[in-house]
Design a protein around this motif. Structure first.
Motif, PDB file in Angstrom:
ATOM      1  N   UNK A  48      38.857  36.562  35.812  1.00 49.89           N
ATOM      2  CA  UNK A  48      39.139  37.992  36.013  1.00 49.89           C
ATOM      3  C   UNK A  48      40.620  38.348  35.937  1.00 49.89           C
ATOM      4  N   UNK A  49      41.475  37.433  36.355  1.00 49.83           N
ATOM      5  CA  UNK A  49      42.906  37.772  36.433  1.00 49.83           C
ATOM      6  C   UNK A  49      43.499  38.249  35.104  1.00 49.83           C
ATOM      7  N   UNK A  50      43.109  37.636  33.958  1.00 52.52           N
ATOM      8  CA  UNK A  50      43.748  38.062  32.704  1.00 52.52           C
ATOM      9  C   UNK A  50      43.567  39.539  32.376  1.00 52.52           C
ATOM     10  N   UNK A  51      42.517  40.179  32.881  1.00 58.56           N
ATOM     11  CA  UNK A  51      42.398  41.596  32.557  1.00 58.56           C
ATOM     12  C   UNK A  51      43.278  42.452  33.472  1.00 58.56           C
ATOM     13  N   UNK A  52      43.823  41.854  34.503  1.00 59.83           N
ATOM     14  CA  UNK A  52      44.689  42.618  35.402  1.00 59.83           C
ATOM     15  C   UNK A  52      46.163  42.364  35.159  1.00 59.83           C
ATOM     16  N   UNK A  53      46.477  41.178  34.663  1.00 56.16           N
ATOM     17  CA  UNK A  53      47.884  40.805  34.477  1.00 56.16           C
ATOM     18  C   UNK A  53      48.086  40.315  33.055  1.00 56.16           C
ATOM     19  N   UNK A  54      49.194  40.656  32.418  1.00 56.37           N
ATOM     20  CA  UNK A  54      49.405  40.185  31.048  1.00 56.37           C
ATOM     21  C   UNK A  54      49.614  38.669  30.997  1.00 56.37           C
TER      22      UNK A  54
ATOM     23  N   UNK B  97      39.945  36.972  43.443  1.00 52.70           N
ATOM     24  CA  UNK B  97      38.980  37.844  42.754  1.00 52.70           C
ATOM     25  C   UNK B  97      37.680  37.130  42.453  1.00 52.70           C
ATOM     26  N   UNK B  98      37.775  35.860  42.047  1.00 53.60           N
ATOM     27  CA  UNK B  98      36.553  35.184  41.589  1.00 53.60           C
ATOM     28  C   UNK B  98      35.970  34.186  42.575  1.00 53.60           C
ATOM     29  N   UNK B  99      36.791  33.614  43.405  1.00 53.45           N
ATOM     30  CA  UNK B  99      36.275  32.458  44.136  1.00 53.45           C
ATOM     31  C   UNK B  99      36.229  32.586  45.657  1.00 53.45           C
ATOM     32  N   UNK B 100      37.351  32.915  46.270  1.00 55.06           N
ATOM     33  CA  UNK B 100      37.382  32.813  47.731  1.00 55.06           C
ATOM     34  C   UNK B 100      37.640  34.141  48.443  1.00 55.06           C
ATOM     35  N   UNK B 101      37.631  35.235  47.697  1.00 53.16           N
ATOM     36  CA  UNK B 101      37.997  36.518  48.296  1.00 53.16           C
ATOM     37  C   UNK B 101      37.257  36.847  49.579  1.00 53.16           C
ATOM     38  N   UNK B 102      35.955  36.542  49.593  1.00 55.04           N
ATOM     39  CA  UNK B 102      35.134  36.918  50.754  1.00 55.04           C
ATOM     40  C   UNK B 102      35.531  36.184  52.031  1.00 55.04           C
ATOM     41  N   UNK B 103      36.247  35.096  51.857  1.00 60.99           N
ATOM     42  CA  UNK B 103      36.648  34.304  53.015  1.00 60.99           C
ATOM     43  C   UNK B 103      37.684  35.024  53.869  1.00 60.99           C
ATOM     44  N   UNK B 104      38.460  35.882  53.215  1.00 59.08           N
ATOM     45  CA  UNK B 104      39.583  36.510  53.910  1.00 59.08           C
ATOM     46  C   UNK B 104      39.193  37.867  54.489  1.00 59.08           C
ATOM     47  N   UNK B 105      39.681  38.091  55.710  1.00 59.07           N
ATOM     48  CA  UNK B 105      39.482  39.407  56.309  1.00 59.07           C
ATOM     49  C   UNK B 105      40.623  40.332  55.945  1.00 59.07           C
ATOM     50  N   UNK B 106      41.751  39.734  55.663  1.00 59.36           N
ATOM     51  CA  UNK B 106      42.902  40.554  55.313  1.00 59.36           C
ATOM     52  C   UNK B 106      43.991  39.715  54.681  1.00 59.36           C
ATOM     53  N   UNK B 107      45.033  40.408  54.255  1.00 61.07           N
ATOM     54  CA  UNK B 107      46.151  39.726  53.585  1.00 61.07           C
ATOM     55  C   UNK B 107      47.477  40.363  54.014  1.00 61.07           C
TER      56      UNK B 107
END
Ligand code: SF4
Ligand code: SF4
Lengths: 403, 377
Positions: B64-70, B85-95
């Motif tokens: 997914x990252x290539x469509x967001x960053x050149x 975006x693709x793998x561990x996002x759900x693990x985090x409650x915040x950043x």
């Protein structure tokens, strides 16, 4: 006889460069500055601001990019750094330029509201001559209003440090009254500059972004002076006369597509692009880039506060959501119906926002976007046929959408 | 979970810490707050009872990252974005995302827009560090992060919570420092890969637990056959993929000093323990070593490298360049020249996150190593 804006621009520029080349004889110093930086402090302190970016633009527009950029690679720099920086570093080494060049610096002011790249580039230059650099650090203008207040405080503190720095380098006391006067000129010329840009809202538009880019130069390097105010007054009068006579970049019946441009121009192709788009009835009206110098200084405030507020909030230092709001405003105001989003390899500071910005803008406006990748100054990254084909295809799409 | 690990387990966990983090938070019922490099005060996050996790890219494919960053975005930024975006996002409650360069500034915007339902805060560390305003600003930012975390979580913290977190973090850094010292003198005691895995994992899992493992590991270290090693120092931001350390180990390079964020610059983050905790955390910011994106003077980097080289009596400097990291690229030509003028041997490694084939790195490293043994380049 009154001079035309074009004549005025030439005169102002010639005198400015002449002054700069003889600065030391007149006991003045040369301060290299980023294009977006509180240069009012330089002007008030009689330091002549020089913008290596402007010089780079001249060389890149004259198609010197590839030649200069290849030189810099042999110096150990990679080919995806900003082409302004690359061509400048190569100019330092080879002396290649299409102008008379620019005078050597005595000090540097790097404001990272524009990009962090410039700081790194100026540091490289400063190392060569062991010269002082002042980094005016502007944290991103994030959306929370309390945080913004804190950021402005931090920036005001730094402006005070900048004044001490200037006093130390020049061994001269800073004159706050003079600053107030400079601010007055800056405020006036900014209003006029914005008025000039905003004339693109007329139909047909009397100016294209090409005119805006030419008309931008004085706002970049002469703001804070009376002559800058006079120049924009004349320019506005001239454009107003065109409006009154219904003269557009394209004739009224031909002006089909009123376009937004994202990012800097492809300097070595920009007039070609204007012609090509024009042949389809397209005219690029504006971009956030040219609006970066329409400041709104509040003369009732402490000059350092209004300087800090303005410089920290430039589009280049704003969040993508805020950028989208600024661009949406322009779409409405100028009744635009097309957008070209340029992914510029050279300028990460602007380009990294492009995919996200494109998403937001197309969603909000319902207007499809043309996205293309290239480099603003290094021709080696430009593919003529590919870009031509994309532009043609884009207009076909817009044509299908046109009622 | 992390309190009784062997060194081999540490290497395994460091490679992919996320399954263990998932299990741990399920057991403990805690929230996870992610950050990217660098300088977010982890102690503050910890003091709120959250697990601070430094995100350091992924080896998994980019989707997914290539469509967001050149494609000329630095590979660390792309890799970090991909991970969430693709793998561990759900693990985090915040950043809490720091902004150190043009890339990270945009990265945090993109990140926030893609996680509208999560807590996303920016940490705006100053990108100048020589003037009084920088100190003022660091303190302001730390206080702001505290109030932001407090607003999000509805919790309040007191000084004791911060001191407690500082104690655990300081202990972690002290232990790592001690292990590093052992490794410097006894290269056979643990491999480069093992040492850096300890430092990486320390930034990702619960330190109170990991410190228990570190103590045991430290006590179990034995010196083996120490001959045949060549001492070098490692300079840069990070060194990834970790298989690069295997290459160092293969040719028996012994890393005796470094300036990496996943190395010494982390250990340098020990917080003074007098005064008030926020002042102490502020003070720490200025005690750390050079970091090209936020410090304004490559001479500092050079002086640091030179001092380290002399102090450790290393034979060469290995500089790790992350592909498309502009900050490094503006500094590098001058740094190279200065180091060379000093008569110090230097080898530059071009690295990329997601790299699977290291054959070119291996060949160049071997050639460098051969010349090192031969004594000339
Ligand atoms: S083109 Fe972009 S990267 Fe280059 S100086 Fe301008 S803002 Fe900075
Ligand atoms: S400092 Fe370099 S490596 Fe780090 S995010 Fe910025 S560009 Fe990437």
């Amino acid at each position: 006889m009154n001079l035309t804006s074009k004549q005025m621009s030439k005169k102002i520029t010639d005198e400015y460069m002449d002054d700069a080349f003889h600065a030391h004889e007149k006991g003045k110093l040369i301060g290299y500055s980023t294009a977006i930086s509180p240069v009012e402090l330089f002007v008030a302190h009689d330091i002549i601001p020089i913008y290596p970016e402007n010089h780079a633009v001249a060389n890149l527009t004259a198609k010197k990019g590839a030649e200069l950029c290849s030189v810099v690679e042999s110096m150990g720099y990679t080919n995806h750094l900003c082409a302004y920086a690359r061509s400048d570093l190569a100019y330092r080494k080879t002396g290649i330029t299409v102008t008379k060049g620019i005078p050597e610096p005595d000090l540097f002011l790097a404001c990272n509201a524009q990009c962090f790249t410039l700081t790194k580039w100026f540091q490289v230059l400063a190392r060569k001559g062991n010269l002082p650099v002042f980094v005016f650090d502007t944290p991103e203008h994030v959306m929370d209003s309390n945080t913004r207040k804190e950021i402005v405080k931090y920036c005001v503190l730094q402006l005070k440090e900048l004044i001490s720095f200037l006093e130390e380098v020049t061994k001269r006391k800073f004159d706050y009254d003079r600053l107030k006067e400079v601010m007055k000129y800056s405020a006036e010329s900014s209003i006029l500059y914005k008025k000039f840009l905003d004339m693109a809202q007329y139909k047909p538009s009397p100016i294209s972004i090409f005119d805006a880019l030419i008309g931008m130069a004085i706002a970049v390097y002469r703001r804070g002076t009376q002559e800058c105010v006079d120049y924009y007054q004349t320019l506005c009068d001239e454009i107003q006369a065109k409006v009154d006579q219904g003269i557009g970049v394209l004739p009224k019946e031909k002006e089909k597509y009123r376009l937004y441009w994202e990012n800097l121009p492809v300097w070595f192709k920009f007039s070609d692009h204007a012609k090509l788009l024009g042949s389809y009835g397209g005219v690029i009206l504006t971009s956030l880039y040219v609006h970066a110098w329409s400041f709104e200084f509040d003369l009732d405030k402490d000059p350092l506060v209004t300087l800090a507020e303005n410089y920290v909030s430039r589009f280049s230092n704003s969040t993508i959501e805020d950028r989208a709001d600024m661009a949406t405003e322009l779409f409405k105001k100028y009744s635009m119906n097309g957008m070209i989003m340029f992914m510029n390899r050279s300028c990460k500071a602007v380009s990294f926002a492009v995919p996200t910005l494109k998403e937001i803008l197309t969603k909000r406006t319902g207007i499809p976007a043309l996205v293309f990748e290239s480099d603003m100054g290094d021709q080696r990254f430009y593919s003529e046929t590919q870009i031509r084909t994309r532009i043609e295809a884009y207009f076909e799409t817009l044509d299908r959408l046109q009622p | 979970m992390w309190d009784n690990l062997t060194i081999n387990e540490v290497v395994e966990y460091a490679k992919d810490p996320y399954p263990s983090i998932r299990k741990w938070i399920k057991d403990k019922g805690k929230k996870v707050v992610g950050s990217t490099f660098a300088d977010v005060p982890e102690e503050v996050i910890h003091a709120f009872g959250f697990l601070p996790v430094t995100i350091m890219g992924t080896n998994k494919p980019l989707k997914k990252a290539p469509s967001h960053l050149p494609d000329n975005a630095c590979s660390l930024a792309r890799s970090n974005l991909e991970l969430v975006l693709s793998y561990e996002g759900d693990l985090f409650d915040g950043f809490v995302l720091p902004q150190v360069c043009d890339t990270t500034q945009h990265l945090s915007d993109i990140w926030r827009i893609n996680f509208p339902d999560k807590y996303v805060e920016s940490y705006l560390a100053p990108r100048q560090a020589d003037r009084p305003s920088a100190r003022y600003w660091v303190k302001e930012e730390i206080e702001r992060i505290i109030s932001s975390l407090s607003g999000w979580s509805g919790k309040k913290i007191v000084e004791e919570d911060l001191w407690e977190a500082i104690k655990i973090h300081n202990e972690n850094k002290t232990l790592l420092k001690e292990i590093y010292e052992i490794k410097k003198k006894n290269p056979a005691a643990l491999t480069n890969k093992e040492l850096f895995a300890l430092m990486k994992l320390s930034q990702q899992v619960d330190k109170a637990e990991l410190n228990q493992s570190l103590k045991k590991i430290k006590n179990s270290l034995q010196s083996g056959k120490n001959n045949g090693y060549t001492d070098v120092i490692l300079v840069g931001i990070t060194c990834d993929p970790p298989e690069i350390y295997d290459l160092f180990d293969e040719v028996r390079l012994n890393i005796v000093g470094d300036t990496l964020l996943v190395g010494t610059r982390y250990i340098q983050g020990i917080v003074p323990t007098n005064g008030n905790p926020i002042d102490a955390l502020t003070e720490r910011h200025f005690r750390r070593g050079f970091f090209s994106p936020i410090h304004d003077n490559v001479y500092k980097n050079f002086e640091e490298v030179k001092a380290l080289y002399k102090e450790t009596q290393a034979r060469a400097v290995i500089y790790v360049h992350i592909e498309f990291c502009e900050s490094q690229e503006y500094d590098l030509p001058d740094l190279k020249r200065m180091i060379k003028n000093e008569g110090i041997l230097m080898h530059t490694l071009d690295t990329e996150y997601q790299t699977l084939s290291l054959s070119h790195v291996r060949t160049r490293l071997q050639a460098f190593f051969e010349s090192l043994k031969g004594g000339s380049l």
